[in-house]
Write an enzyme that holds these catalytic residues in place. Structure first.
Site, PDB file in Angstrom:
ATOM      1  N   HIS A 167      49.545 -28.853   9.804  1.00  0.00           N
ATOM      2  CA  HIS A 167      49.768 -30.273  10.068  1.00  0.00           C
ATOM      3  C   HIS A 167      48.827 -30.745  11.173  1.00  0.00           C
ATOM      4  O   HIS A 167      48.578 -30.035  12.151  1.00  0.00           O
ATOM      5  CB  HIS A 167      51.221 -30.514  10.481  1.00  0.00           C
ATOM      6  CG  HIS A 167      52.192 -30.366   9.354  1.00  0.00           C
ATOM      7  ND1 HIS A 167      53.017 -31.390   8.944  1.00  0.00           N
ATOM      8  CD2 HIS A 167      52.465 -29.329   8.527  1.00  0.00           C
ATOM      9  CE1 HIS A 167      53.754 -30.981   7.937  1.00  0.00           C
ATOM     10  NE2 HIS A 167      53.432 -29.717   7.662  1.00  0.00           N
ATOM     11  N   HIS A 223      59.005 -25.943  11.060  1.00  0.00           N
ATOM     12  CA  HIS A 223      57.907 -26.125  12.014  1.00  0.00           C
ATOM     13  C   HIS A 223      58.472 -26.225  13.430  1.00  0.00           C
ATOM     14  O   HIS A 223      58.196 -27.166  14.165  1.00  0.00           O
ATOM     15  CB  HIS A 223      57.086 -27.359  11.665  1.00  0.00           C
ATOM     16  CG  HIS A 223      56.232 -27.158  10.447  1.00  0.00           C
ATOM     17  ND1 HIS A 223      54.949 -26.651  10.495  1.00  0.00           N
ATOM     18  CD2 HIS A 223      56.491 -27.392   9.135  1.00  0.00           C
ATOM     19  CE1 HIS A 223      54.459 -26.576   9.269  1.00  0.00           C
ATOM     20  NE2 HIS A 223      55.365 -27.014   8.431  1.00  0.00           N
ATOM     21  N   HIS A 256      60.563 -23.694   4.213  1.00  0.00           N
ATOM     22  CA  HIS A 256      59.743 -22.488   4.019  1.00  0.00           C
ATOM     23  C   HIS A 256      60.025 -21.428   5.091  1.00  0.00           C
ATOM     24  O   HIS A 256      59.221 -21.162   5.975  1.00  0.00           O
ATOM     25  CB  HIS A 256      58.253 -22.781   3.865  1.00  0.00           C
ATOM     26  CG  HIS A 256      57.620 -23.723   4.842  1.00  0.00           C
ATOM     27  ND1 HIS A 256      57.699 -23.568   6.207  1.00  0.00           N
ATOM     28  CD2 HIS A 256      56.855 -24.817   4.637  1.00  0.00           C
ATOM     29  CE1 HIS A 256      57.024 -24.517   6.801  1.00  0.00           C
ATOM     30  NE2 HIS A 256      56.497 -25.295   5.863  1.00  0.00           N
ATOM     31  N   ASN A 292      57.816 -19.106   7.689  1.00  0.00           N
ATOM     32  CA  ASN A 292      56.522 -19.712   7.993  1.00  0.00           C
ATOM     33  C   ASN A 292      56.671 -20.880   8.948  1.00  0.00           C
ATOM     34  O   ASN A 292      57.528 -21.738   8.765  1.00  0.00           O
ATOM     35  CB  ASN A 292      55.831 -20.162   6.705  1.00  0.00           C
ATOM     36  CG  ASN A 292      55.487 -18.968   5.824  1.00  0.00           C
ATOM     37  OD1 ASN A 292      56.067 -18.761   4.779  1.00  0.00           O
ATOM     38  ND2 ASN A 292      54.549 -18.154   6.265  1.00  0.00           N
ATOM     39  N   ASP A 308      54.812 -16.192  -2.677  1.00  0.00           N
ATOM     40  CA  ASP A 308      53.510 -15.937  -3.282  1.00  0.00           C
ATOM     41  C   ASP A 308      52.907 -14.616  -2.831  1.00  0.00           C
ATOM     42  O   ASP A 308      51.774 -14.278  -3.204  1.00  0.00           O
ATOM     43  CB  ASP A 308      52.536 -17.081  -2.974  1.00  0.00           C
ATOM     44  CG  ASP A 308      52.325 -17.287  -1.470  1.00  0.00           C
ATOM     45  OD1 ASP A 308      52.974 -16.590  -0.669  1.00  0.00           O
ATOM     46  OD2 ASP A 308      51.503 -18.152  -1.106  1.00  0.00           O
ATOM     47  N   HIS A 334      52.336 -15.881   1.911  1.00  0.00           N
ATOM     48  CA  HIS A 334      53.098 -16.452   3.024  1.00  0.00           C
ATOM     49  C   HIS A 334      54.159 -15.488   3.558  1.00  0.00           C
ATOM     50  O   HIS A 334      54.443 -15.480   4.760  1.00  0.00           O
ATOM     51  CB  HIS A 334      53.780 -17.756   2.582  1.00  0.00           C
ATOM     52  CG  HIS A 334      52.864 -18.929   2.520  1.00  0.00           C
ATOM     53  ND1 HIS A 334      51.946 -19.115   1.512  1.00  0.00           N
ATOM     54  CD2 HIS A 334      52.725 -19.997   3.348  1.00  0.00           C
ATOM     55  CE1 HIS A 334      51.283 -20.237   1.716  1.00  0.00           C
ATOM     56  NE2 HIS A 334      51.728 -20.787   2.833  1.00  0.00           N
ATOM     57  N   ASP A 336      55.230 -25.440  -2.490  1.00  0.00           N
ATOM     58  CA  ASP A 336      54.388 -25.988  -1.425  1.00  0.00           C
ATOM     59  C   ASP A 336      52.995 -26.287  -1.975  1.00  0.00           C
ATOM     60  O   ASP A 336      51.978 -26.071  -1.326  1.00  0.00           O
ATOM     61  CB  ASP A 336      54.303 -25.028  -0.251  1.00  0.00           C
ATOM     62  CG  ASP A 336      53.860 -25.714   1.052  1.00  0.00           C
ATOM     63  OD1 ASP A 336      53.871 -26.960   1.101  1.00  0.00           O
ATOM     64  OD2 ASP A 336      53.492 -24.999   1.994  1.00  0.00           O
ATOM     65  N   ALA A 352      47.226 -23.527   4.355  1.00  0.00           N
ATOM     66  CA  ALA A 352      47.472 -24.961   4.174  1.00  0.00           C
ATOM     67  C   ALA A 352      48.115 -25.179   2.813  1.00  0.00           C
ATOM     68  O   ALA A 352      47.444 -25.400   1.813  1.00  0.00           O
ATOM     69  CB  ALA A 352      46.170 -25.740   4.284  1.00  0.00           C
ATOM     70  N   GLY A 353      49.450 -25.097   2.786  1.00  0.00           N
ATOM     71  CA  GLY A 353      50.138 -25.159   1.506  1.00  0.00           C
ATOM     72  C   GLY A 353      49.914 -23.861   0.749  1.00  0.00           C
ATOM     73  O   GLY A 353      49.467 -22.849   1.303  1.00  0.00           O
TER      74      GLY A 353
END
Length: 379
Positions: free
Chosen positions: A144, A198, A219, A222, A251, A254, A278, A312-313
């Protein structure tokens, strides 16, 4: 008027809770009319032989930042939402929450307005909106843009409360560092799904915010305080709190599969761990790079990264995530399907069985074909 009748048989059918072998399901004009043991379901009209494949409802994805070559942040419009939803429908997602990554107040309002319009127009798949930020922790910002991260003010709260009343679903990811418990309670009372993410907050702080009305964690593992020997952090709070559900990016980039295995066994219920993609602009395309707010993001080796290496995603389809759970994290296939369909559907109050979803036909957990995109409902 001639009716369209389609019956699926000779495979395993996921009904939202269990995989049913030896069952058949019959649709009339896109609506499920009969579902039961094969011998009891009529076979008039077209009969589709699944040949041992799996038939499931479409996935429910609560974190979709982009797809089809576009990002919601770059152009928050009905056309962008339509394009993103269409791209993910081709990947098996029937219901999604388009997600805005931390941005300006003006961009946030424009996104809310566009999503309200998309819902009113009946854009297929759009169930509401997920605002991931900007009220996060700088220390756990991830990808972000720190220029947009800030505390929640009265005007922000008013915007979110109004949006929650005008959208079927509003999910808001916030961090205790930038919002108060009272603000969380106000959002929860207005009907928003408040999720912590976050954040570098401690277990004690997170538990207070859960008590204030937060019901989700974004998420898990993370961009958050980790499970430590003396401080369990947000991860520990998510696992210990039965009233909280937590999304996961499965995945194998992450989160390590062994960590997933441990979390799956440790999660207190009735809250559940559920899957999110994501996904970013590359979803459903062969693009190798794209921009977010002027920052270049590259697609390499199954991951998306900023030029400094920050994730990033994700470059992830939920069928692949199910594979990771089953093949690498010792999660049962039924539990993995629930994590991609039933649990997120229940969290936002939409059907997660053979209802309001396009069907997905899976062969050895690989998506092979499905063109039935009509709304279906069991009667």
């Amino acid at each position: 008027m001639t009716q369209t009748v389609v019956t699926f048989r000779n495979g395993r059918i996921f009904d939202g809770r269990k995989l049913r072998a030896g069952h058949a399901i019959r649709f009339v004009d896109g609506h499920a009319r009969e579902f039961g043991p094969d011998a009891e379901v009529p076979r008039d009209g077209e009969v589709v032989d699944l040949s041992g494949d799996i038939l499931t409802p479409g996935y429910v994805d609560l974190q979709v930042n982009g797809g089809g070559g576009v990002m919601l942040n770059n152009d928050p419009s009905v056309e962008t939402l339509r394009r993103i939803a269409g791209a993910h429908r081709n990947l098996g997602v029937a219901t999604l929450l388009p997600t805005l990554i931390s941005d300006s107040a003006e961009k946030t309002r424009a996104t809310i307005e566009a999503t309200i319009e998309a819902v009113q127009e009946g854009v297929p798949g759009i169930a509401g909106l997920h605002l991931e930020g900007p009220h996060l922790s700088i220390a756990r910002k991830g990808a972000h843009d720190p220029a947009f991260i800030r505390p929640m003010e009265d005007d922000d709260l008013h915007t979110l409360v109004t949006a929650s009343r005008n959208l079927p679903v509003l999910k808001v990811t916030v961090a205790p560092e930038s919002v108060t418990e009272e603000q969380v309670s106000t959002l929860a009372r207005a009907g928003a799904l408040v999720s912590l993410g976050h954040s570098d907050a401690s277990l004690e702080v997170c538990m207070r915010y859960f008590a204030a009305g937060a019901r989700c964690v974004t998420h898990m593992f993370n961009a958050m305080s980790q499970l430590g020997n003396r401080e369990p952090g947000l991860v520990g709070a998510a696992l210990a709190s039965g009233g909280v559900s937590a999304s996961l990016i499965a995945d194998a980039v992450h989160v390590h599969p062994e960590t997933i295995r441990t979390a799956w066994a440790a999660k207190a219920g009735p809250g559940r761990v559920f899957l999110v993609s994501d996904a970013m602009a590359v979803a459903g395309t062969d693009l190798t790079e794209f921009e977010l707010g002027g920052r270049l993001i590259r697609r390499r080796d199954g991951a998306l990264r900023l030029q400094d290496g920050t994730l990033a995603g994700a470059d992830l389809e939920l069928t692949f995530a199910i594979n990771i759970l089953v093949e690498n994290a010792n999660v049962s296939l039924e539990s993995a399907l629930q994590a991609a369909i039933s649990h997120p559907a229940a969290l936002i109050g939409v059907p997660g069985a053979m209802a309001d979803a396009n069907l997905r036909r899976l062969s050895e957990l690989r998506r092979v074909s499905s063109d039935l995109t009509s709304s279906v409902a069991v009667h």
